[in-house]
Design an enzyme around this catalytic site. Structure first.
Site, PDB file in Angstrom:
ATOM      1  N   ASN A   9       0.858  -1.187   0.000  1.00 42.02           N
ATOM      2  CA  ASN A   9       0.000   0.000   0.000  1.00 42.02           C
ATOM      3  C   ASN A   9       0.897   1.240   0.000  1.00 42.02           C
ATOM      4  O   ASN A   9       1.503   1.564   1.012  1.00 42.02           O
ATOM      5  CB  ASN A   9      -0.896  -0.017   1.253  1.00 42.02           C
ATOM      6  N   HIS A  91      -9.568   0.946   4.981  1.00 39.59           N
ATOM      7  CA  HIS A  91      -8.261   1.136   5.635  1.00 39.59           C
ATOM      8  C   HIS A  91      -8.444   2.054   6.838  1.00 39.59           C
ATOM      9  O   HIS A  91      -9.238   2.996   6.800  1.00 39.59           O
ATOM     10  CB  HIS A  91      -7.265   1.737   4.639  1.00 39.59           C
ATOM     11  N   GLU A  93      -6.808   4.445   7.983  1.00 42.02           N
ATOM     12  CA  GLU A  93      -6.626   5.888   7.735  1.00 42.02           C
ATOM     13  C   GLU A  93      -7.897   6.507   7.174  1.00 42.02           C
ATOM     14  O   GLU A  93      -8.228   7.651   7.474  1.00 42.02           O
ATOM     15  CB  GLU A  93      -5.421   6.111   6.799  1.00 42.02           C
ATOM     16  N   GLU A 163      -5.258  -5.255  10.620  1.00 38.04           N
ATOM     17  CA  GLU A 163      -4.236  -4.229  10.808  1.00 38.04           C
ATOM     18  C   GLU A 163      -4.513  -3.472  12.102  1.00 38.04           C
ATOM     19  O   GLU A 163      -5.312  -2.511  12.107  1.00 38.04           O
ATOM     20  CB  GLU A 163      -4.272  -3.237   9.650  1.00 38.04           C
ATOM     21  N   GLY A 169       2.277   2.172  10.720  1.00 38.06           N
ATOM     22  CA  GLY A 169       3.173   3.314  10.547  1.00 38.06           C
ATOM     23  C   GLY A 169       3.871   3.741  11.833  1.00 38.06           C
ATOM     24  O   GLY A 169       4.468   4.810  11.885  1.00 38.06           O
ATOM     25  N   SER A 208       3.455  -2.259  10.298  1.00 40.58           N
ATOM     26  CA  SER A 208       4.908  -2.215  10.455  1.00 40.58           C
ATOM     27  C   SER A 208       5.603  -3.535  10.124  1.00 40.58           C
ATOM     28  O   SER A 208       6.568  -3.913  10.797  1.00 40.58           O
ATOM     29  CB  SER A 208       5.269  -1.739  11.867  1.00 40.58           C
TER      30      SER A 208
END
Ligand code: PEP
Length: 249
Positions: A9, A91, A93, A163, A169, A208
């Site tokens: 991604n 996602h 985000e 996730e 991140g 990560s």
């Protein structure tokens, strides 16, 4: 046997030059027949990545309608028509920064399947939810809501990505035990909701992942690949992760 998938991604990164270099690197790599590799460039770099026999291409988002007066949006139908095979849906985000709800996510998943795409349904708990101990319920609710419009045949077209938000991140990865626990739970939820179909659905881990932790995570029984953010922006690192995956099964 479930498909082993390594997906990159790029988020809002990836110039035309970057895409060209990444394409060349992936085209020359030698793991392609053992795993499914997917890249998710930003919309404007998708074209530069299409048409390789070595990897598939997906979009990072889609809209909740197939066509019409929705300026600036891109539908699953248009994504499929352009030559993509995958689309990321839900996602974290988009859930946190853009207010995407479970209901919206469920609608996108349904339309993506209808358009012939493989939606990668992203789910995962926040740090607060992990620390409060009810993370499995949170993830279960996201999975059920994201897939609630699908029938038992359609659900086999979906990939799920677990996730944990606290691992995206941040450089903090879930331990293999933490990840396996949630993956096994997701599989059992899928199996009971869809009459055993969960055994055929690939569940990816994201958060990560890098070459140093990939082998341990990918060695878990219910982890069928990875969704890679930051590390997918470095072709050498991404290809190393793909090779580790190819060697792990
Ligand atoms: C992601 O964006 O889906 C992701 C997992 O990012 P990172 O690998 O950078 O944590």
């Amino acid at each position: 046997m479930r498909n082993l998938v390594i997906a990159g991604n790029w988020k809002m990164n990836g110039s035309q030059t970057f895409a060209q270099e990444m394409r060349e690197a992936l085209d020359n790599a030698d793991f392609s027949e053992r795993i499914t590799t997917v890249v998710f460039p930003p919309f404007l770099a998708i074209h530069a990545m299409l048409g390789s026999g070595k990897f598939a291409v997906g979009a990072q988002n889609c809209y909740t309608e197939q066509s019409g007066a929705y300026t600036g949006e891109v539908s699953p139908e248009l994504i499929a028509d352009a030559g993509c095979q995958y689309v990321l849906v839900g996602h974290s985000e988009r859930r946190t920064l853009l207010g995407e709800t479970d209901q919206v996510v469920g609608k996108k998943v349904k339309l993506a399947v209808f358009a012939g795409l493989t939606p990668v349904l992203c789910v995962g708990e926040t740090l607060d939810e992990r620390e409060s101990g009810n993370f499995k319920d949170v993830v279960e609710q996201q999975v059920v809501a994201g897939l609630k419009e699908l029938n038992g045949d359609e659900v086999k077209q979906v990939v799920v990505a677990y996730e944990p938000v606290w691992a995206i991140g941040t450089g903090k990865t879930a331990s293999a035990d933490q990840a396996q626990e949630v993956h096994a739970h997701i599989r059992s939820v899928l199996n009971s909701a869809f009459d055993g179909a969960g055994d055929a659905i690939s569940i990816l881990y994201g958060g990560s992942v890098k070459s140093e932790n990939a082998a341990e995570l990918l060695g878990c029984a219910d982890i069928d690949g990875g969704l890679i953010g930051g590390a997918s922006l470095n072709s050498k690192e991404f290809i190393t992760i793909c090779r580790i995956a190819a060697d792990s099964h």
